[in-house]
Structures are given as C-alpha cells and as structure tokens.
Design an enzyme around this catalytic site. Structure first.
Site, PDB file in Angstrom:
ATOM      1  N   LEU B  12       0.954  -1.266  -0.107  1.00 21.78           N
ATOM      2  CA  LEU B  12      -0.192  -0.054   0.158  1.00 21.78           C
ATOM      3  C   LEU B  12       1.050   1.182   0.054  1.00 21.78           C
ATOM      4  CD1 LEU B  12      -2.716  -1.164   2.733  1.00 21.78           C
ATOM      5  CD2 LEU B  12      -2.219  -1.970   0.548  1.00 21.78           C
ATOM      6  N   LEU B  14       3.409   3.898  -2.969  1.00 23.10           N
ATOM      7  CA  LEU B  14       4.669   3.370  -3.618  1.00 23.10           C
ATOM      8  C   LEU B  14       5.367   4.902  -3.611  1.00 23.10           C
ATOM      9  CD1 LEU B  14       6.078   1.227  -5.439  1.00 23.10           C
ATOM     10  CD2 LEU B  14       5.048   2.266  -7.439  1.00 23.10           C
ATOM     11  N   THR B  16       8.503   7.135  -1.323  1.00 23.07           N
ATOM     12  CA  THR B  16       9.954   6.455  -0.977  1.00 23.07           C
ATOM     13  C   THR B  16      10.174   5.265  -0.530  1.00 23.07           C
ATOM     14  OG1 THR B  16      10.336   9.054  -0.600  1.00 23.07           O
ATOM     15  CG2 THR B  16      12.120   7.599   0.198  1.00 23.07           C
ATOM     16  N   VAL B  17       9.711   4.866   0.631  1.00 28.94           N
ATOM     17  CA  VAL B  17       9.724   3.456   1.260  1.00 28.94           C
ATOM     18  C   VAL B  17       9.297   2.334   0.441  1.00 28.94           C
ATOM     19  CG1 VAL B  17       9.495   2.257   3.231  1.00 28.94           C
ATOM     20  CG2 VAL B  17       9.944   4.635   3.332  1.00 28.94           C
ATOM     21  N   THR B  19       8.841   2.334  -2.854  1.00 31.70           N
ATOM     22  CA  THR B  19       9.740   1.986  -3.812  1.00 31.70           C
ATOM     23  C   THR B  19      10.923   1.306  -3.534  1.00 31.70           C
ATOM     24  OG1 THR B  19       8.969   4.202  -4.926  1.00 31.70           O
ATOM     25  CG2 THR B  19      10.960   3.182  -6.075  1.00 31.70           C
ATOM     26  N   VAL B 135      10.420   2.513  13.931  1.00 30.56           N
ATOM     27  CA  VAL B 135      11.419   3.154  14.843  1.00 30.56           C
ATOM     28  C   VAL B 135      12.840   3.197  14.345  1.00 30.56           C
ATOM     29  CG1 VAL B 135      12.452   3.292  17.232  1.00 30.56           C
ATOM     30  CG2 VAL B 135      10.069   2.776  16.792  1.00 30.56           C
ATOM     31  N   GLY B 190      16.637  17.494   0.990  1.00 35.94           N
ATOM     32  CA  GLY B 190      15.601  16.830   0.843  1.00 35.94           C
ATOM     33  C   GLY B 190      15.679  16.091   2.330  1.00 35.94           C
ATOM     34  N   ASP B 204       7.594  13.524  15.670  1.00 27.36           N
ATOM     35  CA  ASP B 204       8.064  12.453  15.017  1.00 27.36           C
ATOM     36  C   ASP B 204       8.918  11.493  16.062  1.00 27.36           C
ATOM     37  OD1 ASP B 204       8.621  10.882  12.338  1.00 27.36           O
ATOM     38  OD2 ASP B 204      10.765  11.109  13.444  1.00 27.36           O
ATOM     39  N   LYS B 208       8.098   7.762  18.100  1.00 33.33           N
ATOM     40  CA  LYS B 208       9.112   6.533  18.243  1.00 33.33           C
ATOM     41  C   LYS B 208       9.321   6.362  20.013  1.00 33.33           C
ATOM     42  CE  LYS B 208      11.182   8.084  13.752  1.00 33.33           C
ATOM     43  NZ  LYS B 208      11.920   8.798  13.242  1.00 33.33           N
TER      44      LYS B 208
END
Lengths: 432, 432
Positions: B12, B14, B16-17, B19, B135, B190, B204, B208
């Site tokens: 579910l 596509l 960055t992660v 891909t 994490v 980036g 963020d 974690k």
C-alpha cells in the site's frame, strides 16, 4: 500451541558466565510466564568441584559432576554449554543434540571450527542450536544479521570484537603506556586472563570473525580461514604517529564479501579518529555492518563479562522457549547456503603504514620509492620523522590502496637494503 | 512445516519507502528460496496515481487504486502498509488483519496511538503485525528488544531518533549556522519535508519514544503520554556555550522505567561531548538501551531513507514468511503485560541549563540564588558571560539534578524579577 509449562534446563559450567546465567534467570522468574507462556528452570548444573560450586547456588542438590545423568535425563529439554574449549564441549553438545535436547552456547572456539557440523546435527534431530553469546558478548548481532537484516546483501562486517585488546590499546592511546604496561594493568583489573595469548594474539577475535562472516555471507568461514595478527608489536610510538595523522590504532576484525571471494582477517589497523569505531574505548566492543539496503549499521556494547554475556545466552534460551511453545524449532537454523572461496591475504587490498630506521643519507628515500614503484605500490605519504641519536633517520610511509602481495614483496626488498637498519612497524590502514 | 511456495504480498503506497521495498524484494529474488524456503512476490500495489506509479514498476498491471480488490483477494497473504498517517491506514490495516492477512507497517504515527488495538486484532485473527521500520528506520531495535534482550529488565532507552533535527543540529554545531539557515539547507537537500513541523517540533521523535517505551518496558505508552519539545528555539549561542562546557546539544528521546512510573520525553538536551551519542551526526540515528544484564548497548544507523527503511520492512516480511512456513504466526505479538503509570514531566529529575539577560548590577545574582534555594534547586555552576552593549549581562546557570516542578516554579519567580529582562534559553542536561 504446545502448552509446556516448565522448560527444564541443564547448565554446563558455573564459571563467570554460568553464574551470570544463573542470576539472570532468577531475575526473570516473575517475568517468564508473561513473556514466554512458560517457566524456564535450571534443574541441573554440571561442575567440576561440587564443594566450590555449592557456595554459588541456593539449592546445591542440583549440582552434579556426572554428565551422563544430564544427557540421559529425558526431562531435560535444553542444555546451556558454558564450559568453553573444544573438548569435551563438542562431545557433550553433540550428545545433547542427538538426545533431542536444544543447545545454547557461548563457545566461540567451538562454533568457529565446528559450527556447521553442530547445526547439521541439530537440524537432523529437529532441535535448536543457538550461539548469540559467542560473538561480542551481550551485543545482539547474530539474530539481527539472520533476521532484521535478512533483506540485505551484506558486503562487509568489521569491528572491535575483543575487549581485552581494546582496553590495552585504549590505555596506550590515552595514557601513552607501552604494550607491556597496559597488559599488566589489564591483568591486574581482571580484563586479561592469566594466559592472555588468545586475546593479545588476535585468536579470540579471529574466531568471532569466522562466525560473523559465516552468518553474514551465508557461506561457511572457519577459524583457519582467518588471517590473524595480534597487538603485541604495537608501540606507543606508532600510536603517537597515528594520532598525528588523525588516526587511532584499533585491533579490527574485518570480513568482506567481494566478487572474487571472502576476505577475513584480524589485525591492528589505523582508522580515522572521527570514525565511530575510533571512540569505542576500554573493554567495549562494536560491530559495523554494511548492507546494500541498510547501508551502515553499528552495534555497540559490552563484549564480555558475567551479566552481559548471560544476557545473550538467556535471549537465546527464551527464543527456544518460544519456539517450543509454538512447535517451530529449527525455524532459523544454518543459513550457509552458499559456498564462496576464501581469498588469500596476499590478494586483499589495503593501504599500509610502514615505519623504518635508515641511514640518514640522501639516496635512501630514492631507493625506497624505486622499490615501491617497481612493485606497483604507490605512495600516498612519506615523512622523515627525525634523526635519532644513533644517526639513523626514522621514515614513515603510507601507501595508497594496493595489493597486499605486492606490498609484502616490496617490503622484502626493502629489508635487504643495506642502508635500512630495521623495519619497526608494519600496519594496515582501514579503508572502506 | 507448511510448504507454501509463494507468499503473495500487496504493497500500500509507492512513495519513497514503497519504492525501496519494491527494489529490495527484487534484489533478494534469487536468495529467498534459500533463506525462507519460499518466494515473496508483490502481486498488487495500491497507489493514488496509476500513471505516475507505472513509471516505477516493471509490470504496471499489478497497480491498482482499489483497496477492495486487495482486501477481498484470498490469494493475498500479507499487506505492507506504507501510506503513512492515521486514516485510511488504520482502517485498511484493521480490515486486512480481520481478513486473515499478516501486516507489516512503517507507520509510527499509527503504531504510537493504536499499537495495542492493532496487535490485539492481529492476535485475535492469528496473524502477525510487525513494525520494526516504525522506529529508527533501518536500525534493528524492536526485535533486539523483544528477543535478544528479553533476559533484561530494561530501565532506560534513549537516543537520537529523528534524522532531520539531527542534521540541523549538526550543521548548527559544526558550522555555526542559526536554526533557520540549517533548516533551509535541510529542506534544500531533501532531509526536511515541505512542512517540517512533525520533525522540528519533536512529534516524530515522540511517536518513536512511545513505541520504544511500550516494547522495552512491557507497558503501553502512547504518543499523548510523551512530553515533547522541539528544537526551534535552539540558537547558535546555546550550542557555543554548551561546547564551552564540554557538551553537545542533541534532540534526545528519553524513556525510563522508574520505581514510581515511566518517564517519557523528547527535548533538546546537553550531553557530554565524549558520550557516544554526541558524535552521532548528520541524519544518523542511534538508540541507547540500558538493561540490568546487558548494561549499555547502542544501535546506530540510518534512521530514514528509501533503502534503509525498506531493509527493516523486508526483515519483517521475511520473518513472517518463516512463521508461515513453520506455522507459528503470532509467536511474538504484543508484549505489554504490565500497566505502569506515566510520570508527569514535573515529577522527573534532571539537571538544567538556563540562560538569561539581566541588569548588570550587583544584587541580581543574589536574587537568583535566593529563588533557587527557596525552591530546592541547587546550583552546580553559574557564569556571568559578559555585559552586552545594551547594558545587560548574560547569565548562564547549570543546576544539579533537581525535580522539574521545583525548577519550573523557580523559573516562574525569576521571570517576575524586575531586573531580569529575558529568559533566553532553558534546556535540560542529560544525566544517566
């Protein structure tokens, strides 16, 4: 799910790590049922001296010096081998596996030579054989390589995997001690054993490199495949010169999976002082892993000691307890499904540090550079340090990344030069 | 052993992660059968924009924008959720679990608030729900805590768990940049998203910390339990002063299991420059763990990025593949079998760094020290830095380890002092 309420364990050996495992399992008594759905109970401990051991345990009736009474006891599910050495550890482990008992060990000497054979025996009898504690003590590294990083092609594993030598080198670096003085201190503080050979000659680190390489590259590497050099020849002078060049000297275990085979070696190396490993000091260990997906990862912690090593042993025991509950033993067993060749040390590529004493006359540098050039060794740096009172000049050469064999040939010729009095040090420089 | 030859997977998202996972699974194609005894195959990918996604995959027929076609497909064994955010990720994951599909996610937002609910749903339907990638990206930490370190009572987990803020603080430290300049650079390169709020405000990292605390202490900690402060108020001046005191400023997530409850917070803290975390720079992450057996262990690596995060996701997928082969799913599921209270931030103990501007007249220091004394705050160091051109003196105070509530009361009174112009900075100092 098999509802086994008590997992019965026999401990072989009640030395430092054995005592640690005994303590850690006691500390986990109230947690086990929640964590594992069962209790893990030490029901027998094999010791040599019953009287001495009696002081270390609450109930001395679990002590025995009779291996037969353990291996023939069908009630015992799991054996934790912490005697060390090759024999009788190997025979005991084999017999335990053949009797359908799971085995956990911290025995790097044994796993580094007979890992495959023992894993095969375990597989054949559908039991688990785990050895997380055999590498880098308390630091989780075997399981992360086999599971967490299983999506990677690992290309390099390297690091500081011997606490004794790291303590010695730290003292030499931070306090300017010479090797013998630092070794004496390590012995005094209990970081070095009465016979420190296995540590200071790099043998212990070599065993760990063999195990790490096998797990990381899925191809068997044994102790005899690892080229090993210890730290006994390191001097405070080389450590000082390294520092002047922005480097620290560490005993590194390095293994790489290259296109033409696996490299595996242990030796004292210069690494840049801003590399994370350069600040791993005292008896700490750290292992660097490079994979095509994870890039760089490092695992750091206590590489030895009673409780840290016991932490790894008990992690394995708990894993087996879970496997038994779920009837999935051997879920992860031998992962060496490849068969790569081992590269000879002479075919590896490194940068080198060479320190020598030569007559302080012009012409020496010319002779040196000529020999290097004739042997395809290009020089990255050459420094004439100073003229000693004996009239000899000290010269330090750093090469580019060259083939070890070519470099050694050059060194052979340099040794024969009339004007070269002595080669004082020859070290490798770590390059990624 | 169930001989399932192909494990069918739906992805579910596509981005960055996603891909990255696609690439890593392709890179492992020839290895899978050996490692797992089965093949893992992506058979569907849920995307928003079919056309855009088509450029990223070899066979565009596996792309879909219809979730129903995935959840209702009985052929699909496992769903990898990489959309992020709470909704519809939560609904999709829940539906997948209810449909008997295993789920792997990197979604920290969701796990930090609904971890228990999702683990319970998975358990109920006898499927696995894993989230190693939620994490610290590629760094193995969830599995080491749940397995390798299971023999420990973990008392503290702390570290650098946000790469964006670590990059910004590194630039401020190494190049003297101010916050905004470093943030602009991070955006340009980036490392920071268009809306950097979740990173720079510490949200963020807070998510974690909630997940790490839950796993380490076996007691549920959710996002709302974590006291959070970001790095937007950090100035180059404080970083310079910290350096003068032998410290580095890092955004640390800290969680401790104490006798009177769990502490969990994220804030910029001074740590000694010789602490291993102080040299974790740029976008790297590192997590420190303290346990009663292992002592200190540290896990270091890439905390984000396409392939590193995918490494963790694929590690989980492979683990589930092994569980399916051995019919032992849910072997390790929710491990929160305790219920500790969460401590209020005011009840935590820390050392503090306070920087203020005051009239440069005698008497100010006396007023300050009186207020501290009246509030049980003992001072470890007090330095009058210099008199500014505006006639104000800059004073830096470092306290001993004191109760946060007492310190904050003292600060309230200090703010009210006529001679105190401004409190410029208030930071905590990390102490073990």
């Amino acid at each position: 799910m098999v509802q086994k309420k008590v997992l019965k364990v026999a401990l072989l050996g009640l030395g430092t790590v054995g005592t640690g495992v005994y303590k850690v399992l006691r500390n986990q008594e109230t947690e086990m049922m929640h964590k594992l759905g069962c209790e893990v109970k030490i029901v027998k401990i094999l010791v040599r001296n019953l009287e001495k051991a009696a002081k270390k345990v609450e109930d001395s009736s679990i002590l025995t010096n009779d291996w037969e009474s353990i291996v023939s006891d069908p009630q015992i599910d799991l054996v934790i081998e912490l005697m060390g050495g090759l024999s009788p550890a190997k025979e005991y482990i084999t017999q335990a596996l053949e009797a359908g008992k799971h085995v956990v060990t911290a025995n790097k000497d044994l796993v580094a030579v007979a890992g495959k054979e023992l894993l095969d025996t375990a597989q054949e009898h559908k039991v688990d054989f785990l050895f997380e504690a055999a590498v880098a003590g308390g630091i989780p590294i075997i399981r992360p390589l086999k599971q967490c990083l299983a999506g990677n092609h690992i290309t390099e594993v390297m690091g500081i995997v011997n606490g004794t030598t790291n303590f010695i080198l730290t003292k030499m670096t931070q306090e300017g001690m010479e090797f013998q003085e630092a070794l004496d201190l390590a012995t005094e503080l209990g970081y070095a054993e009465a016979d420190p050979t296995a540590d200071i000659e790099g043998l212990d680190a070599g065993r760990k490199v063999a195990i790490l390489a096998s797990v990381a590259f899925h191809s068997r590497v044994v102790f005899g495949d690892v080229a090993i050099e210890g730290i006994t020849k390191i001097t405070a002078t080389d450590i000082r010169y390294a520092k002047e060049m922005g480097c620290t000297i560490k005993l590194l275990g390095v293994t790489r999976n290259t296109e033409d085979g696996i490299e595996a070696y242990v030796n004292p190396m210069l690494i840049p002082s801003d590399h994370p490993l350069a600040s791993v000091n005292d008896s700490y260990n750290a292992v660097f892993v490079h994979g095509d997906a994870v890039e760089d990862a490092m695992f750091f912690g206590r590489g030895a000691g009673e409780l840290p090593t016991a932490s790894a042993v008990v992690g394995d025991v708990f894993d087996i307890a879970r496997n038994i509950q779920f009837n999935c033993c051997t879920r992860i067993s031998c992962t060496c499904y490849k068969d790569f060749p081992i590269k000879k040390m002479e075919d590896t590529y490194n940068s080198y540090y060479l320190r020598l004493q030569a007559e302080d006359r012009c012409g020496v540098l010319a002779e040196l550079t000529k020999i290097f050039a004739e042997n395809q060794v290009s020089i990255s740096e050459i420094v004439q340090k100073k003229t000693r009172s004996n009239g000899l000049a000290e010269i330090v050469v750093i090469t580019s990344r060259v083939r070890e064999g070519d470099f050694q040939t050059a060194v052979k010729f340099i040794r024969e030069l009339k004007r070269v009095e002595k080669i004082s040090a020859l070290l490798r420089v770590y390059q990624k």
